[in-house]
Design a protein around this motif. Structure first.
Motif, PDB file in Angstrom:
ATOM      1  N   SER A 175      -6.599  -7.725  -2.468  1.00 55.47           N
ATOM      2  CA  SER A 175      -6.353  -8.800  -1.499  1.00 55.47           C
ATOM      3  C   SER A 175      -6.852 -10.138  -2.023  1.00 55.47           C
ATOM      4  O   SER A 175      -6.195 -11.175  -1.847  1.00 55.47           O
ATOM      5  CB  SER A 175      -7.040  -8.473  -0.173  1.00 55.47           C
ATOM      6  N   PRO A 223      -1.139  -6.635   5.077  1.00 52.89           N
ATOM      7  CA  PRO A 223      -0.880  -5.316   4.496  1.00 52.89           C
ATOM      8  C   PRO A 223       0.577  -4.901   4.694  1.00 52.89           C
ATOM      9  O   PRO A 223       1.172  -5.177   5.739  1.00 52.89           O
ATOM     10  CB  PRO A 223      -1.827  -4.407   5.274  1.00 52.89           C
ATOM     11  N   VAL A 226      -7.654  -5.260   4.375  1.00 53.36           N
ATOM     12  CA  VAL A 226      -6.746  -6.222   3.726  1.00 53.36           C
ATOM     13  C   VAL A 226      -6.598  -7.471   4.587  1.00 53.36           C
ATOM     14  O   VAL A 226      -6.655  -8.607   4.088  1.00 53.36           O
ATOM     15  CB  VAL A 226      -5.371  -5.572   3.455  1.00 53.36           C
ATOM     16  N   VAL A 252      -1.790  -2.172  -4.155  1.00 47.39           N
ATOM     17  CA  VAL A 252      -3.106  -1.537  -4.259  1.00 47.39           C
ATOM     18  C   VAL A 252      -2.973  -0.047  -4.008  1.00 47.39           C
ATOM     19  O   VAL A 252      -2.315   0.380  -3.048  1.00 47.39           O
ATOM     20  CB  VAL A 252      -4.095  -2.166  -3.246  1.00 47.39           C
ATOM     21  N   LEU A 299       0.854  -1.192   0.000  1.00 51.49           N
ATOM     22  CA  LEU A 299       0.000   0.000   0.000  1.00 51.49           C
ATOM     23  C   LEU A 299       0.886   1.237   0.000  1.00 51.49           C
ATOM     24  O   LEU A 299       1.938   1.248   0.659  1.00 51.49           O
ATOM     25  CB  LEU A 299      -0.910   0.016   1.231  1.00 51.49           C
ATOM     26  N   ALA A 336      -8.764  -2.297  -2.272  1.00 49.05           N
ATOM     27  CA  ALA A 336      -8.080  -3.149  -1.291  1.00 49.05           C
ATOM     28  C   ALA A 336      -8.714  -4.530  -1.245  1.00 49.05           C
ATOM     29  O   ALA A 336      -8.016  -5.553  -1.143  1.00 49.05           O
ATOM     30  CB  ALA A 336      -8.126  -2.505   0.090  1.00 49.05           C
ATOM     31  N   VAL A 388      -8.045   0.644   5.687  1.00 50.60           N
ATOM     32  CA  VAL A 388      -7.593  -0.133   4.527  1.00 50.60           C
ATOM     33  C   VAL A 388      -6.764  -1.330   4.984  1.00 50.60           C
ATOM     34  O   VAL A 388      -6.941  -2.453   4.490  1.00 50.60           O
ATOM     35  CB  VAL A 388      -6.783   0.758   3.562  1.00 50.60           C
ATOM     36  N   GLU A 389      -5.847  -1.116   5.927  1.00 44.55           N
ATOM     37  CA  GLU A 389      -5.036  -2.228   6.427  1.00 44.55           C
ATOM     38  C   GLU A 389      -5.921  -3.301   7.071  1.00 44.55           C
ATOM     39  O   GLU A 389      -5.705  -4.503   6.851  1.00 44.55           O
ATOM     40  CB  GLU A 389      -3.997  -1.717   7.428  1.00 44.55           C
TER      41      GLU A 389
END
Length: 706
Positions: free
Chosen positions: A318, A79, A72, A145, A47, A314, A68-69
């Motif tokens: 993933s 991530p 993922v 991503v 990322l 994401a 976002v993390e």
């Protein structure tokens, strides 16, 4: 992983202070969760961090980064947010790192252009698409991503304002998952530029409409589309298998429920662009200004759409990473592996062999001379060969348990190979889709002399740096790494670099004249510990180093030995030992003199005390010509016998004789490595029927006195 690496270095006698420097002075710092996932071949998603430092206001930037993390992780991937902190490139950030980048002062926007400067000056900042791609590729991450990539700016044909993201996609093999290209750019010219750079562009889903960040359709079409994550993973894996050094762009349209706001946001984009032009805002400051201004004009609705598309990217990225990991895991594992309970765990550290697998077809004539252009009477035998495979096979029969790294196709030959080699550790042999397993056809005379050889070995080029790097932990802790000349030059350089860093000895087995040169085309050869060329291959090694070689090879025994010793001499400035194979004349062992012979130990030359060098000749074990069945594996069996003896702590005489006995057994077998080969059949102490002539001591001088 760091703890294990530290333990390995401590066992090697490396001081605590030196270990600390090795770990902490590196330009790249990989978060433990990322390094562990990569070591276990689990899915990892890279990322970027400019969205944190320059893309959104605080605290939206921090919340989005954490969300976002978490998203993922929820999809089954690890991530790896990339950023530059105090001059170090971090791959994977802690919560403290995210906090710092979200609200720190004086943070820079770090692209390829800025990376070296930021590191050299100890600066901090967020990495752009190009900066993140470089870091991700460096540590072995395949999927990245982001929100949207940069492109050709409007009026770019006049201003030449083209994002570094596009050129990076043309030279770094990373799959970038994004919502297409920002609508503030010239999308048509961006797609044309990507085509020029050789970048494969595919829309994710059933349509080929190319998205424009906030809107699912830009008015342009992608060359291709991938229907789902499985198709995307297969595309990415195929690009990797082909060895393409360009990236992939997977364009993901914004979710339909947020696409309705697209027109409102597009109108705001046009207003913001005019304001930027009036205020003279240019270059890398344009995008942050427009995104901020659009958020104000839409009263935050663009920010919500932005977060939605990033989370959607994401999710898709993933899922692709998981599919790619599963695909590669299935290929690496044999289809019908022996039950784990039946296979003893190999000792740690173990020997690693990297090289080729061949299906050999041996056509042996019934006469001493074969006539070209007509059919000759004889017999044809199919067996399994390949220099790397032969050495791993032989070592496995001699009590070792080497990890064998190679590549085969998805055909009947690969199935037969895996079935025949169940006694070997083939868990690191990749099965490459739609590729042929290497085949080799040798035509030999009645006496075993080679008359003609044909090879189909393109698949050996798939033993790439990217694939071999998956086993870096095994390489770093190995007691010995054996390379054969079939693998690509780049892979040889990578392995030699890892071995040098971790003080791991490397044994190089040349396979022919041209391949013998590979390590000597760079400084890689200085990381080798031992090599086993014949006289012609030894000449090629010297030629690659720019050293003089004889125009015509000598014929008599004494002249051959003298020539071999002289050609070995320059290599011994860095190698511990050179073993020159001389066919019917036997073996010339060249290295450091000790106790009337050659010191045969797997230690780098730099670790040895500088002293005399010598060459010792061992005659071959006699074998009647009519008993010679297959000559293809004799040299490999010799090398494996030597290696097994060294690993068992035997002296030079014992090791060489063990190698000669292994070679004799394989010469009289229809297989390159005789199935009867074992510790009892090649032990000089156990084989009483051989009369061993005394070795001949040839020459001696000091290191540095050529």
């Amino acid at each position: 992983m760091l703890r294990r690496w530290t333990s390995i270095l401590q066992r090697r006698g490396v001081s605590t202070q030196r270990i600390s420097r090795l770990i902490h002075d590196s330009v790249f710092k990989v978060h433990p969760s990322v390094s562990e996932a990569l070591a276990e071949n689990k899915p990892v998603v890279a990322l970027e961090s400019t969205i944190i430092t320059h893309g959104m206001p605080y605290p939206h930037n921090l919340n989005t980064a954490k969300e976002v993390e978490a998203f993922v992780r929820a999809q089954g991937s690890t991530p790896a947010t990339v950023g530059v902190l105090n001059g170090r490139v971090h791959v994977g950030l802690s919560e403290e790192d995210l906090d710092f980048l979200s609200c720190g002062s004086g943070l820079h926007k770090v692209s390829r252009r800025d990376l070296a400067y930021a590191v050299s000056k100890g600066l901090s900042g967020g990495t752009t698409v190009s900066g993140t791609m470089i870091a991700a590729h460096h540590v072995g991450i395949s999927i990245f991503v982001t929100g949207g990539i940069g492109g050709v700016h409007r009026n770019g044909e006049s201003t030449m304002d083209i994002s570094a993201d596009l050129t990076e996609l043309g030279r770094t093999p990373i799959a970038v998952v994004s919502a297409g290209v920002k609508s503030i750019l010239d999308i048509g010219r961006t797609l044309e530029f990507l085509e020029t750079q050789g970048v494969c562009v595919a829309t994710f889903g059933r349509s080929r409409h190319f998205p424009a960040f906030f809107t699912p359709q830009s008015g342009f079409a992608s060359p291709y589309n991938v229907a789902d994550s499985q198709e995307a993973a297969e595309l990415i894996d195929c690009a990797s298998s082909l060895g393409l050094q360009s990236g992939l762009l997977v364009a993901v349209p914004i979710p339909e429920e947020h696409a309705a706001q697209g027109q409102e946001i597009e109108d705001a984009v046009q207003v913001a662009m005019k304001e930027a032009s009036m205020k003279g805002i240019r270059g890398k400051d344009v995008t942050p200004f427009i995104l901020q201004r659009v958020s104000e004009l839409t009263q935050g609705r663009s920010l919500q759409a932005n977060m939605a598309l990033i989370l959607n990217n994401a999710k898709v990225g993933s899922q692709i990473a998981c599919a790619l990991s599963d695909l590669r895991r299935r290929r690496r594992a044999p289809e019908s592996p022996p039950p784990q309970k039946e296979r003893a765990l190999p000792p740690q550290p173990q020997t690693v062999v990297i090289g080729g697998v061949n299906v050999d077809f041996i056509a042996k004539g019934n006469t001493e001379k074969l006539l070209l252009g007509q059919t000759n009477p004889g017999s044809v035998l199919q067996c399994f060969g390949g220099v790397g495979r032969n050495i791993a096979d032989c070592l496995s029969r001699l009590g070792e348990a080497p990890l064998f790294i190679s590549a085969v196709g998805t055909d009947s030959h690969s199935d037969a190979f895996l079935g025949y080699c169940k006694h070997m550790n083939t868990s690191a042999v990749a099965k490459i889709q739609e590729q042929r397993t290497a085949t080799y056809c040798a035509v030999i005379t009645k006496t075993g002399e080679m008359s003609l050889g044909l090879a189909d070995m393109d698949i050996h080029q798939q033993i790439t740096t990217q694939y071999v790097s998956r086993f870096e932990e095994e390489l770093s802790s190995a007691q010995l790494v054996v390379l054969d000349g079939n693998i690509p030059v780049s892979t040889i350089r990578y392995v030699c670099s890892v071995a040098k860093t971790n003080a791991v000895p490397v044994w190089f087995e040349p396979t022919d004249v041209e391949k013998a040169k590979k390590p000597f085309l760079s400084e890689s050869w200085k990381a080798l510990t031992c090599t086993t060329p014949n006289l012609v291959e030894l000449c090629a090694m010297n030629q690659a180093l720019g050293l003089p070689t004889p125009d015509v090879l000598p014929k008599t025994r004494d002249e051959v030995l003298s020539c071999a010793a002289s050609l070995s001499r320059p290599l011994l400035e860095h190698l511990s030992c050179v073993v020159v194979t001389l066919g019917s004349l036997g073996v010339l062992l060249c290295g450091e003199h000790v106790d009337g012979g050659v010191r045969l130990q797997l230690r780098p030359r730099s670790a040895l005390r500088k002293g005399r060098l010598c060459a010792v000749h061992y005659p071959a074990v006699s074998i009647p010509p009519e008993d010679i069945v297959n000559v293809l594996g004799a040299g490999d069996s010799l090398a494996a016998g030597l290696i097994a003896g060294i690993l068992q702590g035997q002296d030079a005489d014992f090791c060489v004789r063990m190698g000669l006995l292994a070679a004799r057994l394989s010469l009289s077998s229809p297989h390159p490595v005789a199935p009867s080969l074992g510790t009892d059949t090649v032990s000089p102490q156990g084989v009483r029927s051989v009369a061993w002539p005394s070795p001949t001591f040839l020459w001696m001088d000091h290191v540095g006195s050529q």
